[in-house]
Write a protein that holds these residues in place. Sequence first.
Motif, PDB file in Angstrom:
ATOM      1  N   GLY A   1      32.535 -11.668  -4.409  1.00  0.00           N
ATOM      2  CA  GLY A   1      32.187 -11.320  -5.777  1.00  0.00           C
ATOM      3  C   GLY A   1      33.310 -11.571  -6.758  1.00  0.00           C
ATOM      4  O   GLY A   1      33.072 -11.848  -7.933  1.00  0.00           O
ATOM      5  N   GLN A   2      34.565 -11.510  -6.276  1.00  0.00           N
ATOM      6  CA  GLN A   2      35.696 -11.717  -7.167  1.00  0.00           C
ATOM      7  C   GLN A   2      35.704 -13.134  -7.746  1.00  0.00           C
ATOM      8  O   GLN A   2      36.137 -13.342  -8.884  1.00  0.00           O
ATOM      9  CB  GLN A   2      37.001 -11.469  -6.417  1.00  0.00           C
ATOM     10  CG  GLN A   2      37.167 -10.041  -5.932  1.00  0.00           C
ATOM     11  CD  GLN A   2      38.473  -9.859  -5.185  1.00  0.00           C
ATOM     12  OE1 GLN A   2      39.533 -10.236  -5.673  1.00  0.00           O
ATOM     13  NE2 GLN A   2      38.397  -9.299  -3.987  1.00  0.00           N
ATOM     14  N   ASP A   3      35.238 -14.104  -6.982  1.00  0.00           N
ATOM     15  CA  ASP A   3      35.315 -15.500  -7.412  1.00  0.00           C
ATOM     16  C   ASP A   3      34.504 -15.751  -8.678  1.00  0.00           C
ATOM     17  O   ASP A   3      34.976 -16.391  -9.615  1.00  0.00           O
ATOM     18  CB  ASP A   3      34.831 -16.428  -6.291  1.00  0.00           C
ATOM     19  CG  ASP A   3      35.724 -16.374  -5.064  1.00  0.00           C
ATOM     20  OD1 ASP A   3      36.906 -15.997  -5.220  1.00  0.00           O
ATOM     21  OD2 ASP A   3      35.246 -16.693  -3.961  1.00  0.00           O
ATOM     22  N   ILE A   4      33.280 -15.257  -8.707  1.00  0.00           N
ATOM     23  CA  ILE A   4      32.447 -15.535  -9.879  1.00  0.00           C
ATOM     24  C   ILE A   4      32.944 -14.762 -11.088  1.00  0.00           C
ATOM     25  O   ILE A   4      32.924 -15.258 -12.214  1.00  0.00           O
ATOM     26  CB  ILE A   4      30.956 -15.247  -9.597  1.00  0.00           C
ATOM     27  CG1 ILE A   4      30.105 -15.717 -10.787  1.00  0.00           C
ATOM     28  CG2 ILE A   4      30.719 -13.790  -9.288  1.00  0.00           C
ATOM     29  CD1 ILE A   4      28.619 -15.653 -10.538  1.00  0.00           C
ATOM     30  N   TYR A   5      33.443 -13.541 -10.875  1.00  0.00           N
ATOM     31  CA  TYR A   5      33.992 -12.800 -12.013  1.00  0.00           C
ATOM     32  C   TYR A   5      35.190 -13.537 -12.598  1.00  0.00           C
ATOM     33  O   TYR A   5      35.368 -13.579 -13.823  1.00  0.00           O
ATOM     34  CB  TYR A   5      34.390 -11.392 -11.586  1.00  0.00           C
ATOM     35  CG  TYR A   5      33.226 -10.458 -11.390  1.00  0.00           C
ATOM     36  CD1 TYR A   5      32.436 -10.073 -12.456  1.00  0.00           C
ATOM     37  CD2 TYR A   5      32.915  -9.952 -10.127  1.00  0.00           C
ATOM     38  CE1 TYR A   5      31.358  -9.224 -12.293  1.00  0.00           C
ATOM     39  CE2 TYR A   5      31.841  -9.097  -9.946  1.00  0.00           C
ATOM     40  CZ  TYR A   5      31.065  -8.738 -11.031  1.00  0.00           C
ATOM     41  OH  TYR A   5      30.002  -7.893 -10.852  1.00  0.00           O
ATOM     42  N   THR A   6      36.007 -14.130 -11.736  1.00  0.00           N
ATOM     43  CA  THR A   6      37.162 -14.890 -12.219  1.00  0.00           C
ATOM     44  C   THR A   6      36.709 -16.056 -13.083  1.00  0.00           C
ATOM     45  O   THR A   6      37.312 -16.364 -14.120  1.00  0.00           O
ATOM     46  CB  THR A   6      37.995 -15.397 -11.026  1.00  0.00           C
ATOM     47  OG1 THR A   6      38.472 -14.282 -10.274  1.00  0.00           O
ATOM     48  CG2 THR A   6      39.187 -16.211 -11.506  1.00  0.00           C
ATOM     49  N   ARG A   7      35.631 -16.721 -12.692  1.00  0.00           N
ATOM     50  CA  ARG A   7      35.103 -17.833 -13.476  1.00  0.00           C
ATOM     51  C   ARG A   7      34.674 -17.384 -14.864  1.00  0.00           C
ATOM     52  O   ARG A   7      34.636 -18.191 -15.800  1.00  0.00           O
ATOM     53  CB  ARG A   7      33.906 -18.473 -12.762  1.00  0.00           C
ATOM     54  CG  ARG A   7      34.261 -19.273 -11.512  1.00  0.00           C
ATOM     55  CD  ARG A   7      32.987 -19.753 -10.845  1.00  0.00           C
ATOM     56  NE  ARG A   7      33.278 -20.512  -9.641  1.00  0.00           N
ATOM     57  CZ  ARG A   7      33.338 -21.840  -9.579  1.00  0.00           C
ATOM     58  NH1 ARG A   7      33.156 -22.547 -10.688  1.00  0.00           N
ATOM     59  NH2 ARG A   7      33.586 -22.453  -8.452  1.00  0.00           N
ATOM     60  N   TYR A   8      34.303 -16.136 -15.006  1.00  0.00           N
ATOM     61  CA  TYR A   8      33.836 -15.621 -16.287  1.00  0.00           C
ATOM     62  C   TYR A   8      34.902 -14.789 -16.994  1.00  0.00           C
ATOM     63  O   TYR A   8      34.595 -13.957 -17.835  1.00  0.00           O
ATOM     64  CB  TYR A   8      32.530 -14.851 -16.100  1.00  0.00           C
ATOM     65  CG  TYR A   8      31.371 -15.811 -16.012  1.00  0.00           C
ATOM     66  CD1 TYR A   8      30.619 -16.129 -17.132  1.00  0.00           C
ATOM     67  CD2 TYR A   8      31.082 -16.469 -14.825  1.00  0.00           C
ATOM     68  CE1 TYR A   8      29.596 -17.061 -17.075  1.00  0.00           C
ATOM     69  CE2 TYR A   8      30.067 -17.401 -14.742  1.00  0.00           C
ATOM     70  CZ  TYR A   8      29.321 -17.689 -15.875  1.00  0.00           C
ATOM     71  OH  TYR A   8      28.322 -18.627 -15.809  1.00  0.00           O
ATOM     72  N   GLY A   9      36.160 -15.058 -16.657  1.00  0.00           N
ATOM     73  CA  GLY A   9      37.246 -14.519 -17.438  1.00  0.00           C
ATOM     74  C   GLY A   9      37.852 -13.220 -16.964  1.00  0.00           C
ATOM     75  O   GLY A   9      38.746 -12.676 -17.621  1.00  0.00           O
ATOM     76  N   TYR A  10      37.398 -12.692 -15.835  1.00  0.00           N
ATOM     77  CA  TYR A  10      37.962 -11.447 -15.311  1.00  0.00           C
ATOM     78  C   TYR A  10      39.240 -11.739 -14.525  1.00  0.00           C
ATOM     79  O   TYR A  10      39.312 -12.715 -13.774  1.00  0.00           O
ATOM     80  CB  TYR A  10      36.957 -10.739 -14.402  1.00  0.00           C
ATOM     81  CG  TYR A  10      35.838 -10.049 -15.149  1.00  0.00           C
ATOM     82  CD1 TYR A  10      35.907  -8.689 -15.448  1.00  0.00           C
ATOM     83  CD2 TYR A  10      34.711 -10.753 -15.550  1.00  0.00           C
ATOM     84  CE1 TYR A  10      34.877  -8.061 -16.131  1.00  0.00           C
ATOM     85  CE2 TYR A  10      33.670 -10.133 -16.239  1.00  0.00           C
ATOM     86  CZ  TYR A  10      33.770  -8.786 -16.528  1.00  0.00           C
ATOM     87  OH  TYR A  10      32.752  -8.170 -17.210  1.00  0.00           O
ATOM     88  N   THR A  11      40.212 -10.861 -14.676  1.00  0.00           N
ATOM     89  CA  THR A  11      41.477 -10.992 -13.974  1.00  0.00           C
ATOM     90  C   THR A  11      41.619  -9.867 -12.957  1.00  0.00           C
ATOM     91  O   THR A  11      41.525  -8.690 -13.328  1.00  0.00           O
ATOM     92  CB  THR A  11      42.658 -10.931 -14.959  1.00  0.00           C
ATOM     93  OG1 THR A  11      42.508 -11.969 -15.926  1.00  0.00           O
ATOM     94  CG2 THR A  11      43.979 -11.090 -14.224  1.00  0.00           C
ATOM     95  N   PRO A  12      41.823 -10.190 -11.684  1.00  0.00           N
ATOM     96  CA  PRO A  12      41.969  -9.134 -10.670  1.00  0.00           C
ATOM     97  C   PRO A  12      43.223  -8.303 -10.921  1.00  0.00           C
ATOM     98  O   PRO A  12      44.262  -8.819 -11.302  1.00  0.00           O
ATOM     99  CB  PRO A  12      42.073  -9.909  -9.349  1.00  0.00           C
ATOM    100  CG  PRO A  12      41.566 -11.281  -9.648  1.00  0.00           C
ATOM    101  CD  PRO A  12      41.878 -11.540 -11.082  1.00  0.00           C
ATOM    102  N   GLN A  13      43.086  -7.001 -10.714  1.00  0.00           N
ATOM    103  CA  GLN A  13      44.208  -6.080 -10.761  1.00  0.00           C
ATOM    104  C   GLN A  13      44.601  -5.754  -9.317  1.00  0.00           C
ATOM    105  O   GLN A  13      44.022  -6.272  -8.370  1.00  0.00           O
ATOM    106  CB  GLN A  13      43.820  -4.812 -11.520  1.00  0.00           C
ATOM    107  CG  GLN A  13      43.149  -5.080 -12.865  1.00  0.00           C
ATOM    108  CD  GLN A  13      44.027  -5.814 -13.848  1.00  0.00           C
ATOM    109  OE1 GLN A  13      45.141  -5.376 -14.140  1.00  0.00           O
ATOM    110  NE2 GLN A  13      43.552  -6.946 -14.363  1.00  0.00           N
ATOM    111  N   GLU A  14      45.571  -4.891  -9.145  1.00  0.00           N
ATOM    112  CA  GLU A  14      45.986  -4.510  -7.799  1.00  0.00           C
ATOM    113  C   GLU A  14      44.811  -3.897  -7.042  1.00  0.00           C
ATOM    114  O   GLU A  14      44.118  -3.007  -7.549  1.00  0.00           O
ATOM    115  CB  GLU A  14      47.134  -3.512  -7.864  1.00  0.00           C
ATOM    116  CG  GLU A  14      47.673  -3.115  -6.496  1.00  0.00           C
ATOM    117  CD  GLU A  14      48.806  -2.117  -6.589  1.00  0.00           C
ATOM    118  OE1 GLU A  14      49.241  -1.624  -5.533  1.00  0.00           O
ATOM    119  OE2 GLU A  14      49.249  -1.828  -7.719  1.00  0.00           O
ATOM    120  N   ALA A  15      44.576  -4.388  -5.836  1.00  0.00           N
ATOM    121  CA  ALA A  15      43.420  -3.942  -5.055  1.00  0.00           C
ATOM    122  C   ALA A  15      43.554  -2.485  -4.627  1.00  0.00           C
ATOM    123  O   ALA A  15      44.653  -1.964  -4.445  1.00  0.00           O
ATOM    124  CB  ALA A  15      43.246  -4.829  -3.829  1.00  0.00           C
TER     125      ALA A  15
END
Length: 216
Positions: free
Chosen positions: A163-177
């Motif tokens: 799920g992280q991959d598609i959110y990244t494509r739409y501008g989301y930046t992962p924070q510390e897990a």
Amino acid sequence: MDVTARIRAARWADKDKVAALIADALHPDPLAAWLVPEATHRRRILTDVAAIWVEHAMFYGDTHVTDDLNAAAVGFHRYRSIPPPANYRSRLADAAGDHAERFEILDGLLSARRPTEPHYHLAFLAVAPAAQRQGIGAAMLAHHRDRLDRVDLPSWTDATGEGQDIYTRYGYTPQEAIRLPDGPAVAPMRRTPTSGSHRPDAVSAAGGSQARGLGV
């Protein structure tokens, strides 16, 4: 795969179907197995707990669905502090039984990492298993992105696995897990609005199928 999906605001009559949809989409995820290790009752418990939050979003947020109810995005308007669902502890105990403590642990860990700035909290993004790998998740995220860019509002969600991959494509930046005790990792993700309304390249069918926000 490009998908043209008719997306609308959910009605009160849709809330039970949306809760069941969330449970169906979440069921294969390792997070679901951590929340409800007992497979026999997992889907029912996930549905009943999701129903609490879907109802709450009707009052303190919004829910958008495809017209066929194969996908849903459930979120909260956290422009300021909002209360928990009415009688949440007792309702959670009724819904989850012996598994309530794990939902409370997840709630606490996610809430502790959520920003205090005004933002939109995308709690759930779910696509029915039979409708996955058709780009519907991407269509829902594009709709969500465009709404928030118009009001210049940051967004926050939590994702696991692919799920992280598609959110990244739409501008989301992962924070510390966040690592759940003896369980999977959950990645908080933040998106800053863009005045230029960024348009990512077409999302692959595989990427568009697995998106689901998990924050509650």
